[in-house]
Scaffold this motif. Structure first.
Motif, PDB file in Angstrom:
ATOM      1  N   UNK A 283       0.797  -1.211   0.000  1.00  0.00           N
ATOM      2  CA  UNK A 283       0.000   0.000   0.000  1.00  0.00           C
ATOM      3  C   UNK A 283       0.836   1.271   0.000  1.00  0.00           C
ATOM      4  N   UNK A 284       0.178   2.366   0.284  1.00  0.00           N
ATOM      5  CA  UNK A 284       0.796   3.689   0.242  1.00  0.00           C
ATOM      6  C   UNK A 284       2.058   3.760   1.095  1.00  0.00           C
ATOM      7  N   UNK A 285       3.018   4.544   0.596  1.00  0.00           N
ATOM      8  CA  UNK A 285       4.280   4.690   1.325  1.00  0.00           C
ATOM      9  C   UNK A 285       4.852   6.077   1.091  1.00  0.00           C
ATOM     10  N   UNK A 286       5.578   6.556   2.073  1.00  0.00           N
ATOM     11  CA  UNK A 286       6.323   7.786   1.892  1.00  0.00           C
ATOM     12  C   UNK A 286       7.477   7.523   0.934  1.00  0.00           C
ATOM     13  N   UNK A 287       7.884   8.531   0.196  1.00  0.00           N
ATOM     14  CA  UNK A 287       8.977   8.345  -0.770  1.00  0.00           C
ATOM     15  C   UNK A 287      10.209   7.753  -0.097  1.00  0.00           C
ATOM     16  N   UNK A 288      10.538   8.212   1.085  1.00  0.00           N
ATOM     17  CA  UNK A 288      11.718   7.720   1.786  1.00  0.00           C
ATOM     18  C   UNK A 288      11.539   6.356   2.416  1.00  0.00           C
TER      19      UNK A 288
ATOM     20  N   UNK B  90      17.990  11.399  -5.791  1.00  0.00           N
ATOM     21  CA  UNK B  90      17.623  12.039  -7.056  1.00  0.00           C
ATOM     22  C   UNK B  90      17.189  11.004  -8.091  1.00  0.00           C
ATOM     23  N   UNK B  91      17.900   9.901  -8.165  1.00  0.00           N
ATOM     24  CA  UNK B  91      17.533   8.846  -9.110  1.00  0.00           C
ATOM     25  C   UNK B  91      16.198   8.219  -8.719  1.00  0.00           C
ATOM     26  N   UNK B  92      15.972   8.035  -7.429  1.00  0.00           N
ATOM     27  CA  UNK B  92      14.683   7.526  -6.958  1.00  0.00           C
ATOM     28  C   UNK B  92      13.553   8.464  -7.350  1.00  0.00           C
ATOM     29  N   UNK B  93      13.762   9.766  -7.189  1.00  0.00           N
ATOM     30  CA  UNK B  93      12.748  10.760  -7.576  1.00  0.00           C
ATOM     31  C   UNK B  93      12.439  10.672  -9.062  1.00  0.00           C
ATOM     32  N   UNK B  94      13.479  10.454  -9.855  1.00  0.00           N
ATOM     33  CA  UNK B  94      13.298  10.301 -11.298  1.00  0.00           C
ATOM     34  C   UNK B  94      12.381   9.117 -11.589  1.00  0.00           C
ATOM     35  N   UNK B  95      12.610   7.977 -10.951  1.00  0.00           N
ATOM     36  CA  UNK B  95      11.795   6.786 -11.188  1.00  0.00           C
ATOM     37  C   UNK B  95      10.363   6.984 -10.692  1.00  0.00           C
ATOM     38  N   UNK B  96      10.192   7.663  -9.551  1.00  0.00           N
ATOM     39  CA  UNK B  96       8.838   7.965  -9.066  1.00  0.00           C
ATOM     40  C   UNK B  96       8.098   8.850 -10.070  1.00  0.00           C
ATOM     41  N   UNK B  97       8.804   9.818 -10.661  1.00  0.00           N
ATOM     42  CA  UNK B  97       8.182  10.717 -11.648  1.00  0.00           C
ATOM     43  C   UNK B  97       7.761   9.940 -12.894  1.00  0.00           C
ATOM     44  N   UNK B  98       8.603   9.028 -13.354  1.00  0.00           N
ATOM     45  CA  UNK B  98       8.262   8.223 -14.529  1.00  0.00           C
ATOM     46  C   UNK B  98       6.983   7.420 -14.263  1.00  0.00           C
ATOM     47  N   UNK B  99       6.890   6.804 -13.101  1.00  0.00           N
ATOM     48  CA  UNK B  99       5.690   6.038 -12.755  1.00  0.00           C
ATOM     49  C   UNK B  99       4.459   6.934 -12.666  1.00  0.00           C
ATOM     50  N   UNK B 100       4.623   8.123 -12.083  1.00  0.00           N
ATOM     51  CA  UNK B 100       3.504   9.055 -11.932  1.00  0.00           C
ATOM     52  C   UNK B 100       3.014   9.552 -13.282  1.00  0.00           C
ATOM     53  N   UNK B 101       3.927   9.972 -14.156  1.00  0.00           N
ATOM     54  CA  UNK B 101       3.513  10.532 -15.446  1.00  0.00           C
ATOM     55  C   UNK B 101       2.944   9.466 -16.376  1.00  0.00           C
ATOM     56  N   UNK B 102       3.325   8.205 -16.165  1.00  0.00           N
ATOM     57  CA  UNK B 102       2.761   7.118 -16.962  1.00  0.00           C
ATOM     58  C   UNK B 102       1.349   6.746 -16.479  1.00  0.00           C
ATOM     59  N   UNK B 103       1.032   7.079 -15.238  1.00  0.00           N
ATOM     60  CA  UNK B 103      -0.291   6.772 -14.696  1.00  0.00           C
ATOM     61  C   UNK B 103      -0.309   5.656 -13.672  1.00  0.00           C
ATOM     62  N   UNK B 104       0.859   5.126 -13.311  1.00  0.00           N
ATOM     63  CA  UNK B 104       0.921   4.042 -12.327  1.00  0.00           C
ATOM     64  C   UNK B 104       0.597   4.511 -10.921  1.00  0.00           C
ATOM     65  N   UNK B 105       1.070   5.683 -10.537  1.00  0.00           N
ATOM     66  CA  UNK B 105       0.974   6.098  -9.132  1.00  0.00           C
ATOM     67  C   UNK B 105       0.287   7.440  -8.960  1.00  0.00           C
ATOM     68  N   UNK B 106      -0.162   7.635  -7.753  1.00  0.00           N
ATOM     69  CA  UNK B 106      -0.741   8.906  -7.305  1.00  0.00           C
ATOM     70  C   UNK B 106       0.162   9.421  -6.193  1.00  0.00           C
ATOM     71  N   UNK B 107       0.521  10.686  -6.260  1.00  0.00           N
ATOM     72  CA  UNK B 107       1.343  11.296  -5.225  1.00  0.00           C
ATOM     73  C   UNK B 107       0.507  12.317  -4.481  1.00  0.00           C
TER      74      UNK B 107
END
Length: 141
Positions: A66-71, A80-97
């Motif tokens: 389930x839901x988790x904090x980025x950290x 920074x690389x983790x943020x990049x991967x989170x952004x890719x998932x978000x812009x593709x539609x996988x995740x909600x932030x």
């Protein structure tokens, strides 16, 4: 010249109404505007985002826990690389932030994905699991 129409008279603006029991309230506003609306999620974008092993790991983590904090999601990469991967998932539609104070919380858009592409999430998670097992146990094939 415009004139004010008293409430309750014909032509007056109706008061805002709250959603009824059959009408869901609006979901929380995403922390980032680059999250696509459900109808705009594209299959190619989802599959491309899911093709990376680290992003598959993030999706699997969110799907199972389930839901988790980025950290809170441990990744073997820099922040920074983790943020990049989170952004890719978000812009593709996988995740909600969503944002709460200074924290950002990530969740899987399970209902949106199921509405847009029924069965896709579960099929991809099963395929990923089978692939990981095959890599871990090469003699089993």
């Amino acid at each position: 010249m415009s004139r004010t129409v008293p409430a309750g008279t014909p032509g007056a603006n109706p008061p805002p109404r709250s959603p009824g029991p059959e009408e869901p309230a609006a979901t929380s506003t995403p922390a980032d505007p680059d999250q696509p609306e459900t109808a705009r999620i594209q299959l190619g974008d989802l599959l491309q985002a899911f093709s990376d092993p680290l992003r598959r790991r993030i999706v699997h983590r969110l799907a199972t826990q389930g839901e988790a904090g980025c950290g809170d999601i441990e990744l073997p990469v820099t922040r920074a690389t983790g943020s990049y991967h989170f952004r890719i998932l978000r812009t593709a539609g996988w995740t909600h932030t969503r944002r709460s104070g200074r924290e950002r919380y990530i969740s899987l858009r399970r209902a949106d994905l199921e509405a847009r592409f029924p069965g896709l999430l579960e099929a991809l998670l099963r395929a990923d699991e089978a692939e990981r097992k095959a890599v871990a146990e090469p003699d089993a094939m």
